[in-house]
Motif scaffolding. Structure first.
Motif, PDB file in Angstrom:
ATOM      1  N   ASN A 124      25.712 -37.764 -49.063  1.00  0.00           N
ATOM      2  CA  ASN A 124      26.517 -37.476 -47.888  1.00  0.00           C
ATOM      3  C   ASN A 124      26.555 -35.979 -47.611  1.00  0.00           C
ATOM      4  OD1 ASN A 124      29.307 -36.892 -46.494  1.00  0.00           O
ATOM      5  ND2 ASN A 124      28.714 -38.997 -45.997  1.00  0.00           N
ATOM      6  N   TRP A 153      23.476 -35.144 -45.772  1.00  0.00           N
ATOM      7  CA  TRP A 153      23.546 -35.572 -44.372  1.00  0.00           C
ATOM      8  C   TRP A 153      24.437 -34.630 -43.560  1.00  0.00           C
ATOM      9  CZ3 TRP A 153      27.747 -37.474 -41.486  1.00  0.00           C
ATOM     10  CH2 TRP A 153      27.399 -37.896 -40.197  1.00  0.00           C
ATOM     11  N   PRO A 204      20.783 -32.375 -42.540  1.00  0.00           N
ATOM     12  CA  PRO A 204      20.205 -33.661 -42.137  1.00  0.00           C
ATOM     13  C   PRO A 204      18.763 -33.564 -41.654  1.00  0.00           C
ATOM     14  CG  PRO A 204      21.715 -32.867 -40.460  1.00  0.00           C
ATOM     15  CD  PRO A 204      21.861 -31.961 -41.654  1.00  0.00           C
ATOM     16  N   LYS A 252      14.978 -39.948 -40.824  1.00  0.00           N
ATOM     17  CA  LYS A 252      16.073 -40.714 -40.219  1.00  0.00           C
ATOM     18  C   LYS A 252      15.952 -42.161 -40.678  1.00  0.00           C
ATOM     19  CE  LYS A 252      16.662 -37.623 -36.373  1.00  0.00           C
ATOM     20  NZ  LYS A 252      16.692 -37.409 -34.946  1.00  0.00           N
ATOM     21  N   PHE A 286      20.311 -41.650 -42.809  1.00  0.00           N
ATOM     22  CA  PHE A 286      20.318 -40.255 -42.380  1.00  0.00           C
ATOM     23  C   PHE A 286      20.198 -40.056 -40.877  1.00  0.00           C
ATOM     24  CE2 PHE A 286      20.459 -39.071 -46.683  1.00  0.00           C
ATOM     25  CZ  PHE A 286      20.869 -37.754 -46.701  1.00  0.00           C
ATOM     26  N   GLY A 338      24.498 -41.271 -40.577  1.00  0.00           N
ATOM     27  CA  GLY A 338      25.450 -41.058 -41.662  1.00  0.00           C
ATOM     28  C   GLY A 338      26.165 -42.301 -42.146  1.00  0.00           C
TER      29      GLY A 338
END
Length: 159
Positions: free
Chosen positions: A104, A107, A111, A116, A135, A138
């Protein structure tokens, strides 16, 4: 380069020369504050979490190193943890599968350094599920451990 220069991190999201990847900021760990360094690239391919149906004491949402150690010590095969722990960069061999909180942080602060897509964490939810993070947006989710997702190794460096 002197020792002070080696310990001066770049901006978050930038490659930290000689430290194995992308600087991800600072986090609190059992041993104290540490710099977080994400591998510059994913481990090639997609990997299952592994050992579907077996619960291992790897439930920390903040300490991926402890989770990875527990997964690797288990008699089963934890593909994502093995892939992350086998990763080396800049002669560093202390990478591990990040906990969901460590993912997290990636991200939140870097990011653009990730695809993704879905990434495994080392945070197991149950005998059949583990946490992962998407990603693109989130989203944190639990997924069956035999599903295949991306793996991004991480390491940490005490301050």
């Amino acid at each position: 380069m002197n020792a002070e220069q080696k310990l001066t991190p770049p901006a978050i999201g930038q490659i930290w020369p000689g430290q194995g990847g992308i600087y991800g900021g600072i986090r609190q760990y059992p041993e104290g504050l540490c710099h977080v360094i994400y591998a510059a690239n994913d481990v090639p391919g997609r990997h299952a979490f592994g050992d579907y149906g077996v619960k291992v004491d790897a439930e920390s949402r903040t300490d991926g190193r402890a989770n990875t150690k527990a997964l690797l010590a288990n008699e089963g095969v934890h593909h994502a943890a093995i892939a992350a722990a086998s990763y080396t960069a800049d002669d560093h061999k202390d990478f591990y599968l990040p906990a969901v909180g460590e993912l997290n942080q990636g991200w939140q602060y870097a990011p653009e350094s990730f695809a993704k897509d879905w990434y495994w964490s080392s945070s197991q939810r149950s005998a059949n599920h583990a946490f992962l993070l998407h990603f693109e947006d989130g989203i944190q989710f639990i997924y069956v451990k035999h599903g295949e997702c991306f793996v991004r190794p991480v390491r940490r460096l005490p301050i």
